[in-house]
Design a protein around this motif. Structure first.
Motif, PDB file in Angstrom:
ATOM      1  N   PRO A 233       0.922  -1.295   0.111  1.00 49.79           N
ATOM      2  CA  PRO A 233       0.148   0.081  -0.082  1.00 49.79           C
ATOM      3  C   PRO A 233       0.949   1.305   0.004  1.00 49.79           C
ATOM      4  O   PRO A 233       0.602   2.385  -0.644  1.00 49.79           O
ATOM      5  CB  PRO A 233      -0.682  -0.030   1.236  1.00 49.79           C
ATOM      6  CG  PRO A 233      -1.001  -1.791   1.570  1.00 49.79           C
ATOM      7  CD  PRO A 233       0.511  -2.154   1.050  1.00 49.79           C
ATOM      8  N   GLN A 234       1.932   1.072   0.650  1.00 45.63           N
ATOM      9  CA  GLN A 234       3.021   2.427   0.889  1.00 45.63           C
ATOM     10  C   GLN A 234       3.412   2.703  -0.612  1.00 45.63           C
ATOM     11  O   GLN A 234       3.627   3.821  -1.053  1.00 45.63           O
ATOM     12  CB  GLN A 234       4.153   2.250   1.820  1.00 45.63           C
ATOM     13  CG  GLN A 234       3.510   2.266   3.132  1.00 45.63           C
ATOM     14  CD  GLN A 234       2.942   0.846   3.550  1.00 45.63           C
ATOM     15  OE1 GLN A 234       2.914  -0.234   2.886  1.00 45.63           O
ATOM     16  NE2 GLN A 234       2.213   0.820   4.595  1.00 45.63           N
ATOM     17  N   ALA A 235       3.788   1.445  -1.418  1.00 45.81           N
ATOM     18  CA  ALA A 235       4.231   2.093  -2.610  1.00 45.81           C
ATOM     19  C   ALA A 235       3.050   2.482  -3.678  1.00 45.81           C
ATOM     20  O   ALA A 235       3.567   3.522  -4.670  1.00 45.81           O
ATOM     21  CB  ALA A 235       4.894   0.482  -3.507  1.00 45.81           C
ATOM     22  N   VAL A 236       1.834   2.249  -3.337  1.00 47.46           N
ATOM     23  CA  VAL A 236       0.767   2.932  -4.149  1.00 47.46           C
ATOM     24  C   VAL A 236       0.971   4.409  -4.047  1.00 47.46           C
ATOM     25  O   VAL A 236       0.648   5.079  -4.999  1.00 47.46           O
ATOM     26  CB  VAL A 236      -0.577   2.236  -3.648  1.00 47.46           C
ATOM     27  CG1 VAL A 236      -1.819   3.204  -4.364  1.00 47.46           C
ATOM     28  CG2 VAL A 236      -0.817   0.932  -3.922  1.00 47.46           C
ATOM     29  N   LEU A 237       1.143   4.907  -2.912  1.00 47.68           N
ATOM     30  CA  LEU A 237       1.106   6.363  -2.614  1.00 47.68           C
ATOM     31  C   LEU A 237       2.585   7.205  -3.354  1.00 47.68           C
ATOM     32  O   LEU A 237       2.029   8.150  -4.016  1.00 47.68           O
ATOM     33  CB  LEU A 237       1.456   6.459  -1.018  1.00 47.68           C
ATOM     34  CG  LEU A 237       0.456   6.246  -0.138  1.00 47.68           C
ATOM     35  CD1 LEU A 237       0.971   6.832   1.248  1.00 47.68           C
ATOM     36  CD2 LEU A 237      -0.924   7.221  -0.550  1.00 47.68           C
ATOM     37  N   GLY A 238       3.390   6.305  -3.401  1.00 47.03           N
ATOM     38  CA  GLY A 238       4.485   6.771  -4.353  1.00 47.03           C
ATOM     39  C   GLY A 238       4.056   6.942  -5.855  1.00 47.03           C
ATOM     40  O   GLY A 238       4.519   7.994  -6.492  1.00 47.03           O
ATOM     41  N   VAL A 239       3.351   6.012  -6.217  1.00 50.12           N
ATOM     42  CA  VAL A 239       2.737   6.095  -7.498  1.00 50.12           C
ATOM     43  C   VAL A 239       1.814   7.279  -7.981  1.00 50.12           C
ATOM     44  O   VAL A 239       1.972   8.054  -8.816  1.00 50.12           O
ATOM     45  CB  VAL A 239       2.171   4.837  -8.179  1.00 50.12           C
ATOM     46  CG1 VAL A 239       1.589   4.861  -9.529  1.00 50.12           C
ATOM     47  CG2 VAL A 239       3.260   3.700  -8.110  1.00 50.12           C
ATOM     48  N   VAL A 240       0.858   7.541  -7.096  1.00 49.33           N
ATOM     49  CA  VAL A 240      -0.334   8.253  -7.088  1.00 49.33           C
ATOM     50  C   VAL A 240       0.251   9.822  -6.934  1.00 49.33           C
ATOM     51  O   VAL A 240      -0.361  10.750  -7.650  1.00 49.33           O
ATOM     52  CB  VAL A 240      -1.579   8.123  -6.128  1.00 49.33           C
ATOM     53  CG1 VAL A 240      -2.140   6.717  -6.588  1.00 49.33           C
ATOM     54  CG2 VAL A 240      -1.236   8.165  -4.608  1.00 49.33           C
ATOM     55  N   ASP A 241       1.259   9.742  -6.252  1.00 47.18           N
ATOM     56  CA  ASP A 241       1.991  11.092  -6.114  1.00 47.18           C
ATOM     57  C   ASP A 241       2.373  11.767  -7.272  1.00 47.18           C
ATOM     58  O   ASP A 241       2.639  12.922  -7.507  1.00 47.18           O
ATOM     59  CB  ASP A 241       2.970  11.187  -4.954  1.00 47.18           C
ATOM     60  CG  ASP A 241       2.485  11.112  -3.384  1.00 47.18           C
ATOM     61  OD1 ASP A 241       1.171  11.262  -3.327  1.00 47.18           O
ATOM     62  OD2 ASP A 241       2.988  10.699  -2.646  1.00 47.18           O
ATOM     63  N   LYS A 242       2.682  10.900  -8.283  1.00 50.03           N
ATOM     64  CA  LYS A 242       3.302  11.198  -9.426  1.00 50.03           C
ATOM     65  C   LYS A 242       2.415  11.384 -10.751  1.00 50.03           C
ATOM     66  O   LYS A 242       2.582  11.727 -11.585  1.00 50.03           O
ATOM     67  CB  LYS A 242       4.294  10.338 -10.016  1.00 50.03           C
ATOM     68  CG  LYS A 242       5.678  10.064  -9.118  1.00 50.03           C
ATOM     69  CD  LYS A 242       6.474   9.021  -9.504  1.00 50.03           C
ATOM     70  CE  LYS A 242       7.506   8.766  -8.348  1.00 50.03           C
ATOM     71  NZ  LYS A 242       8.393   7.458  -8.748  1.00 50.03           N
ATOM     72  N   LEU A 243       0.935  11.301 -10.288  1.00 53.83           N
ATOM     73  CA  LEU A 243       0.004  11.255 -11.384  1.00 53.83           C
ATOM     74  C   LEU A 243      -0.253  12.759 -11.503  1.00 53.83           C
ATOM     75  O   LEU A 243      -0.301  13.497 -10.611  1.00 53.83           O
ATOM     76  CB  LEU A 243      -1.139  10.828 -10.998  1.00 53.83           C
ATOM     77  CG  LEU A 243      -1.244   8.977 -10.818  1.00 53.83           C
ATOM     78  CD1 LEU A 243      -2.408   8.512 -10.242  1.00 53.83           C
ATOM     79  CD2 LEU A 243      -0.716   8.432 -12.111  1.00 53.83           C
TER      80      LEU A 243
END
Length: 243
Positions: A233-243
């Motif tokens: 789940p923490q890695a999801v945040l890293g992706v959505v922060d770049k959207l």
């Protein structure tokens, strides 16, 4: 920002909380197969979308900006629908995939490609069988009149069961000691499992290893294409922060 999270897994619930805490409007979609599911924060919808086209329409109508597939690794149908809807709409799809378990020294795994293959194998070679594969996939075992099947599920199974069965209704996580006790008390000589990954049900694999019990492991199906694959789940945040 709006996100759709697919799945009722612990990873899905953890992701919903992380995004909700960051101010996202989160909708979690559950299949509805469990009578009293653990619910995530945010909006929850139960049931299907009507295939890829129905999901695509819902995504556009709801203004969703990212899809997160956090379903069980064996939920092939919804994962494929999400992949096709993402491609049709251009909405990015994050695949939150648990890493599969890896066989360790002293594990006694016998890997098969399907539940049907597992059913044929255990009917031929074992006598006290622990089924920990979910209640949706029990039918292939129903035609074995000779062996005892200990079946664990969250809700009562609604399909035909083997004539000799013991049903245990329970929801994980399970401790190592409780798994060892279940296997010893029922004289289990084989565990049938999917390679679900994660920690929630791994204790049964450890218990089988410690007791020298075989595990018939159903391999994972091929994953549907996603925009980005992550494992936490923490890695999801890293992706959505770049959207």
């Amino acid at each position: 920002m709006r996100a759709l999270i697919l799945g009722g897994t612990k990873e899905a619930r953890d992701t919903a909380k992380l995004l909700h805490d960051r101010g996202w409007h989160v909708t979690s979609s559950l299949a509805g197969r469990v009578a009293n599911p653990a619910l995530p924060v945010g909006e929850v919808r139960i049931g299907g979308f009507g295939g890829p086209a129905g999901l695509a329409r819902w995504l556009i109508h709801s203004g969703v900006e990212v899809i997160i597939d956090a379903t069980h690794p064996y939920a092939e149908k919804i994962s494929l629908s999400a992949s096709e809807a993402s491609r049709a709409t251009g909405i990015p799809l994050i695949g939150l995939h648990r890493k599969p378990w890896q066989a360790q020294p002293k594990d006694r795994w016998r890997e098969v490609d399907s539940v049907e293959d597992a059913a044929a194998l255990v009917a031929r070679e074992y006598h006290h069988i622990f089924l920990s594969i979910g209640r949706q996939h029990l039918a292939p075992f129903a035609n074995d009149p000779h062996n005892l099947y200990v079946i664990r599920a969250v809700d009562p199974p609604k399909v035909a069961l083997p004539p000799r069965n013991r049903v245990i209704l329970s929801r994980g996580p399970f401790s190592l000691e409780s798994e060892k006790k279940l296997m010893v008390d029922n004289q289990i000589d084989v565990v049938v499992s999917k390679n679900s990954g994660g920690e929630m049900t791994y204790a049964k694999i450890e218990a089988a290893r410690m007791l020298g019990i075989d595990v018939v492991m159903v391999r994972r199906p091929s994953l549907a294409p996603v925009t980005v694959e992550v494992h936490s789940p923490q890695a999801v945040l890293g992706v959505v922060d770049k959207l």
